[in-house]
Design a protein around this motif. Structure first.
Motif, PDB file in Angstrom:
ATOM      1  N   LEU A   1       0.835  -1.204   0.000  1.00  0.00           N
ATOM      2  CA  LEU A   1       0.000   0.000   0.000  1.00  0.00           C
ATOM      3  C   LEU A   1       0.866   1.249   0.000  1.00  0.00           C
ATOM      4  O   LEU A   1       1.909   1.267   0.673  1.00  0.00           O
ATOM      5  N   GLY A   2       0.420   2.270  -0.701  1.00  0.00           N
ATOM      6  CA  GLY A   2       1.103   3.558  -0.620  1.00  0.00           C
ATOM      7  C   GLY A   2       0.854   4.179   0.757  1.00  0.00           C
ATOM      8  O   GLY A   2      -0.032   3.739   1.497  1.00  0.00           O
TER       9      GLY A   2
ATOM     10  N   ASN B   1      -6.078   7.513  -2.797  1.00  0.00           N
ATOM     11  CA  ASN B   1      -7.059   8.514  -3.233  1.00  0.00           C
ATOM     12  C   ASN B   1      -8.473   7.940  -3.384  1.00  0.00           C
ATOM     13  O   ASN B   1      -9.311   8.528  -4.027  1.00  0.00           O
ATOM     14  N   LEU B   2      -8.723   6.743  -2.764  1.00  0.00           N
ATOM     15  CA  LEU B   2     -10.061   6.156  -2.835  1.00  0.00           C
ATOM     16  C   LEU B   2     -10.734   6.180  -1.462  1.00  0.00           C
ATOM     17  O   LEU B   2     -10.072   6.015  -0.439  1.00  0.00           O
ATOM     18  N   ASN B   3     -12.045   6.343  -1.461  1.00  0.00           N
ATOM     19  CA  ASN B   3     -12.797   6.369  -0.204  1.00  0.00           C
ATOM     20  C   ASN B   3     -14.016   5.453  -0.338  1.00  0.00           C
ATOM     21  O   ASN B   3     -14.812   5.616  -1.261  1.00  0.00           O
ATOM     22  N   ALA B   4     -14.127   4.475   0.573  1.00  0.00           N
ATOM     23  CA  ALA B   4     -15.243   3.527   0.567  1.00  0.00           C
ATOM     24  C   ALA B   4     -15.976   3.637   1.908  1.00  0.00           C
ATOM     25  O   ALA B   4     -15.627   2.956   2.876  1.00  0.00           O
ATOM     26  N   PRO B   5     -16.957   4.522   1.998  1.00  0.00           N
ATOM     27  CA  PRO B   5     -17.624   4.766   3.289  1.00  0.00           C
ATOM     28  C   PRO B   5     -18.855   3.877   3.476  1.00  0.00           C
ATOM     29  O   PRO B   5     -19.891   4.100   2.858  1.00  0.00           O
ATOM     30  N   GLY B   6     -18.745   2.889   4.366  1.00  0.00           N
ATOM     31  CA  GLY B   6     -19.838   1.933   4.567  1.00  0.00           C
ATOM     32  C   GLY B   6     -20.814   2.347   5.649  1.00  0.00           C
ATOM     33  O   GLY B   6     -20.607   3.332   6.360  1.00  0.00           O
ATOM     34  N   ALA B   7     -21.890   1.584   5.747  1.00  0.00           N
ATOM     35  CA  ALA B   7     -22.985   1.729   6.740  1.00  0.00           C
ATOM     36  C   ALA B   7     -23.969   2.826   6.323  1.00  0.00           C
ATOM     37  O   ALA B   7     -23.657   3.663   5.485  1.00  0.00           O
ATOM     38  N   THR B   8     -25.135   2.792   6.964  1.00  0.00           N
ATOM     39  CA  THR B   8     -26.210   3.724   6.592  1.00  0.00           C
ATOM     40  C   THR B   8     -25.894   5.132   7.085  1.00  0.00           C
ATOM     41  O   THR B   8     -25.744   5.354   8.292  1.00  0.00           O
TER      42      THR B   8
ATOM     43  N   HIS C   1     -10.251  -4.977  -1.734  1.00  0.00           N
ATOM     44  CA  HIS C   1      -9.304  -5.436  -2.763  1.00  0.00           C
ATOM     45  C   HIS C   1      -8.955  -4.266  -3.690  1.00  0.00           C
ATOM     46  O   HIS C   1      -7.796  -4.062  -4.037  1.00  0.00           O
ATOM     47  N   GLN C   2      -9.975  -3.494  -4.064  1.00  0.00           N
ATOM     48  CA  GLN C   2      -9.734  -2.359  -4.963  1.00  0.00           C
ATOM     49  C   GLN C   2      -8.780  -1.343  -4.324  1.00  0.00           C
ATOM     50  O   GLN C   2      -7.846  -0.863  -4.960  1.00  0.00           O
ATOM     51  N   ILE C   3      -9.021  -1.034  -3.047  1.00  0.00           N
ATOM     52  CA  ILE C   3      -8.154  -0.052  -2.365  1.00  0.00           C
ATOM     53  C   ILE C   3      -6.711  -0.574  -2.295  1.00  0.00           C
ATOM     54  O   ILE C   3      -5.755   0.159  -2.546  1.00  0.00           O
ATOM     55  N   LEU C   4      -6.578  -1.882  -2.008  1.00  0.00           N
ATOM     56  CA  LEU C   4      -5.232  -2.469  -1.925  1.00  0.00           C
ATOM     57  C   LEU C   4      -4.503  -2.391  -3.259  1.00  0.00           C
ATOM     58  O   LEU C   4      -3.326  -2.057  -3.320  1.00  0.00           O
ATOM     59  N   LEU C   5      -5.221  -2.730  -4.328  1.00  0.00           N
ATOM     60  CA  LEU C   5      -4.555  -2.809  -5.631  1.00  0.00           C
ATOM     61  C   LEU C   5      -4.373  -1.452  -6.292  1.00  0.00           C
ATOM     62  O   LEU C   5      -3.541  -1.304  -7.171  1.00  0.00           O
ATOM     63  N   LYS C   6      -5.161  -0.479  -5.877  1.00  0.00           N
ATOM     64  CA  LYS C   6      -5.026   0.851  -6.497  1.00  0.00           C
ATOM     65  C   LYS C   6      -4.242   1.805  -5.600  1.00  0.00           C
ATOM     66  O   LYS C   6      -4.430   3.016  -5.647  1.00  0.00           O
ATOM     67  N   GLY C   7      -3.418   1.251  -4.732  1.00  0.00           N
ATOM     68  CA  GLY C   7      -2.440   2.075  -4.016  1.00  0.00           C
ATOM     69  C   GLY C   7      -2.876   2.634  -2.679  1.00  0.00           C
ATOM     70  O   GLY C   7      -2.059   3.174  -1.941  1.00  0.00           O
ATOM     71  N   GLY C   8      -4.156   2.560  -2.335  1.00  0.00           N
ATOM     72  CA  GLY C   8      -4.535   2.990  -0.989  1.00  0.00           C
ATOM     73  C   GLY C   8      -5.763   3.860  -0.923  1.00  0.00           C
ATOM     74  O   GLY C   8      -6.375   4.199  -1.937  1.00  0.00           O
ATOM     75  N   GLY C   9      -6.135   4.221   0.305  1.00  0.00           N
ATOM     76  CA  GLY C   9      -7.350   4.984   0.554  1.00  0.00           C
ATOM     77  C   GLY C   9      -7.935   4.549   1.879  1.00  0.00           C
ATOM     78  O   GLY C   9      -7.210   4.082   2.764  1.00  0.00           O
ATOM     79  N   LEU C  10      -9.255   4.666   2.012  1.00  0.00           N
ATOM     80  CA  LEU C  10      -9.908   4.308   3.279  1.00  0.00           C
ATOM     81  C   LEU C  10     -11.189   3.517   3.029  1.00  0.00           C
ATOM     82  O   LEU C  10     -12.016   3.901   2.191  1.00  0.00           O
ATOM     83  N   PHE C  11     -11.358   2.415   3.764  1.00  0.00           N
ATOM     84  CA  PHE C  11     -12.631   1.682   3.842  1.00  0.00           C
ATOM     85  C   PHE C  11     -13.098   1.824   5.277  1.00  0.00           C
ATOM     86  O   PHE C  11     -12.343   1.525   6.210  1.00  0.00           O
TER      87      PHE C  11
ATOM     88  N   LYS D   1       0.093  -6.097   6.881  1.00  0.00           N
ATOM     89  CA  LYS D   1       1.233  -6.720   6.187  1.00  0.00           C
ATOM     90  C   LYS D   1       1.549  -6.011   4.883  1.00  0.00           C
ATOM     91  O   LYS D   1       2.677  -6.080   4.392  1.00  0.00           O
ATOM     92  N   ALA D   2       0.542  -5.325   4.299  1.00  0.00           N
ATOM     93  CA  ALA D   2       0.780  -4.583   3.046  1.00  0.00           C
ATOM     94  C   ALA D   2       1.337  -3.192   3.329  1.00  0.00           C
ATOM     95  O   ALA D   2       1.577  -2.423   2.395  1.00  0.00           O
ATOM     96  N   GLY D   3       1.502  -2.848   4.618  1.00  0.00           N
ATOM     97  CA  GLY D   3       2.086  -1.535   4.959  1.00  0.00           C
ATOM     98  C   GLY D   3       1.056  -0.511   5.395  1.00  0.00           C
ATOM     99  O   GLY D   3       1.392   0.637   5.687  1.00  0.00           O
ATOM    100  N   GLY D   4      -0.221  -0.909   5.446  1.00  0.00           N
ATOM    101  CA  GLY D   4      -1.274  -0.001   5.902  1.00  0.00           C
ATOM    102  C   GLY D   4      -1.580  -0.215   7.373  1.00  0.00           C
ATOM    103  O   GLY D   4      -0.745  -0.721   8.132  1.00  0.00           O
ATOM    104  N   ALA D   5      -2.787   0.161   7.786  1.00  0.00           N
ATOM    105  CA  ALA D   5      -3.178   0.021   9.186  1.00  0.00           C
ATOM    106  C   ALA D   5      -4.673  -0.248   9.270  1.00  0.00           C
ATOM    107  O   ALA D   5      -5.416  -0.026   8.296  1.00  0.00           O
ATOM    108  N   ALA D   6      -5.116  -0.732  10.455  1.00  0.00           N
ATOM    109  CA  ALA D   6      -6.525  -1.079  10.631  1.00  0.00           C
ATOM    110  C   ALA D   6      -6.892  -0.878  12.102  1.00  0.00           C
ATOM    111  O   ALA D   6      -6.269  -1.478  12.985  1.00  0.00           O
ATOM    112  N   ILE D   7      -7.891  -0.024  12.347  1.00  0.00           N
ATOM    113  CA  ILE D   7      -8.274   0.311  13.733  1.00  0.00           C
ATOM    114  C   ILE D   7      -9.803   0.312  13.871  1.00  0.00           C
ATOM    115  O   ILE D   7     -10.527   0.281  12.880  1.00  0.00           O
ATOM    116  N   ASN D   8     -10.251   0.380  15.143  1.00  0.00           N
ATOM    117  CA  ASN D   8     -11.709   0.467  15.363  1.00  0.00           C
ATOM    118  C   ASN D   8     -12.130   1.933  15.581  1.00  0.00           C
ATOM    119  O   ASN D   8     -13.244   2.203  15.991  1.00  0.00           O
TER     120      ASN D   8
END
Ligand code: F6P
Length: 279
Positions: free
Chosen positions: A153-154, A158-165, A198-208, A236-243
């Motif tokens: 991951l960069g 430049n991608l944003n995937a905002p989930g939930a209602t 998968h899209q965010i990982l392969l296109k260099g990064g962003g936020l889900f 493992k790809a160099g990004g991060a994941a939090i709650n």
């Protein structure tokens, strides 16, 4: 571990055929989360259980489609949590879906995850393995998964995937998502966490993000089958994941189906989430 990867590859090839040719309708069963199961959910679960039963190093499995754990081999060392067909409600509109696997040693806690694998059933079938690093494979016409490349991951995407209602988002969450779009990020969201991440990982990064909402304060996505495996992949790809505040892989569920709010991304976007949720 290799034997587990091979079992997942065999399962993926069989599930791909079921998605392509089987009945996409509902069964009469309701799973432990209260969702009516598709016939394909049940079939995918059976395929995976059948393939895992052949692997002696697997001690137990727990599926998103079942309430409790299924013991497999007493001498086994690994416990596997899996979602056989994530996003299966997208099948009737022919969008991509996936299978997710977390391979744990010593019980189902984020800290015990040793490897994670997911499969994307899209126009092509792709498989990602995260262990020491993150590697992408693609199914060829001979039924073999061929190595394509290592995924990293960069620092900023430049991608944003905002989930939930959105109606249930906290004001601070809405303000953060608006600010991210105002900075030029592009919306990429299908409603299936596997293709979206998968899209965010392969296109260099962003936020889900799949945050807490007023109606679902503990989020929707399940720790063992969905959240921990992707947190492992992203780290493992160099990004991060939090709650929001805490690293997801530091969490321990008290029930196999426990959920958590979750944010996966490149370092820059996760830093932004931390600042927003520190308020
Ligand atoms: O947990 C299944 C799932 O389909 C995920 O793949 C996806 O991110 C999420 O649910 C979408 O949920 P909803 O459409 O309810 O916001």
């Amino acid at each position: 571990m290799t034997e587990i990867y091979e079992a997942i590859k065999r399962s993926a090839a069989r599930i791909k055929d079921a998605i392509a040719f089987d009945d996409t309708g509902y069964s009469e069963n309701i799973n432990s989360t209260g969702d009516t199961q598709l016939k394909l959910d049940i079939k995918s679960d059976l395929i995976i259980e059948e393939e895992f039963a052949k692997v002696a190093c697997i001690k137990e499995i727990v599926s998103e489609e079942k309430e409790g754990k299924t013991p497999l081999h007493v001498e086994g060392i690994y416990s596997i949590g899996y979602d056989p067909l994530d996003g299966s409600s997208l099948i009737d509109v022919n969008l991509s879906v996936g299978s997710i696997f977390g391979i744990y040693e010593g019980g189902f806690a984020g800290a015990n995850l040793k490897a994670a694998v997911y499969v994307v059933y899209g126009p092509r079938v792709e498989l990602v393995i995260a262990h020491e690093n993150v590697t992408l494979y693609r199914l060829n016409q001979k039924g073999e998964f061929v190595f394509i490349k290592e995924i990293t991951l960069g620092v900023k995407g430049n991608l944003n995937a905002p989930g939930a209602t959105q109606m249930g988002w906290e004001p601070r969450h809405k303000a953060m998502i608006d600010a991210i779009f105002a900075d030029g990020y592009r919306l990429r969201y299908s409603g299936g966490m596997v293709p979206d991440l998968h899209q965010i990982l392969l296109k260099g990064g962003g936020l889900f993000s799949y945050p807490a909402t007023s109606d679902v304060p503990k989020g929707k996505l399940r720790m063992i089958f969905e959240v921990f495996p992707f947190a492992f992949v992203y780290e493992k790809a160099g990004g991060a994941a939090i709650n929001g505040k805490t690293r997801l892989l530091d969490l321990t569920p008290s029930h196999p189906h426990d959920t958590t709010p979750c944010f996966f991304g490149s370092q820059t976007e996760i830093e932004r989430v931390k600042q927003c949720y520190a308020k």
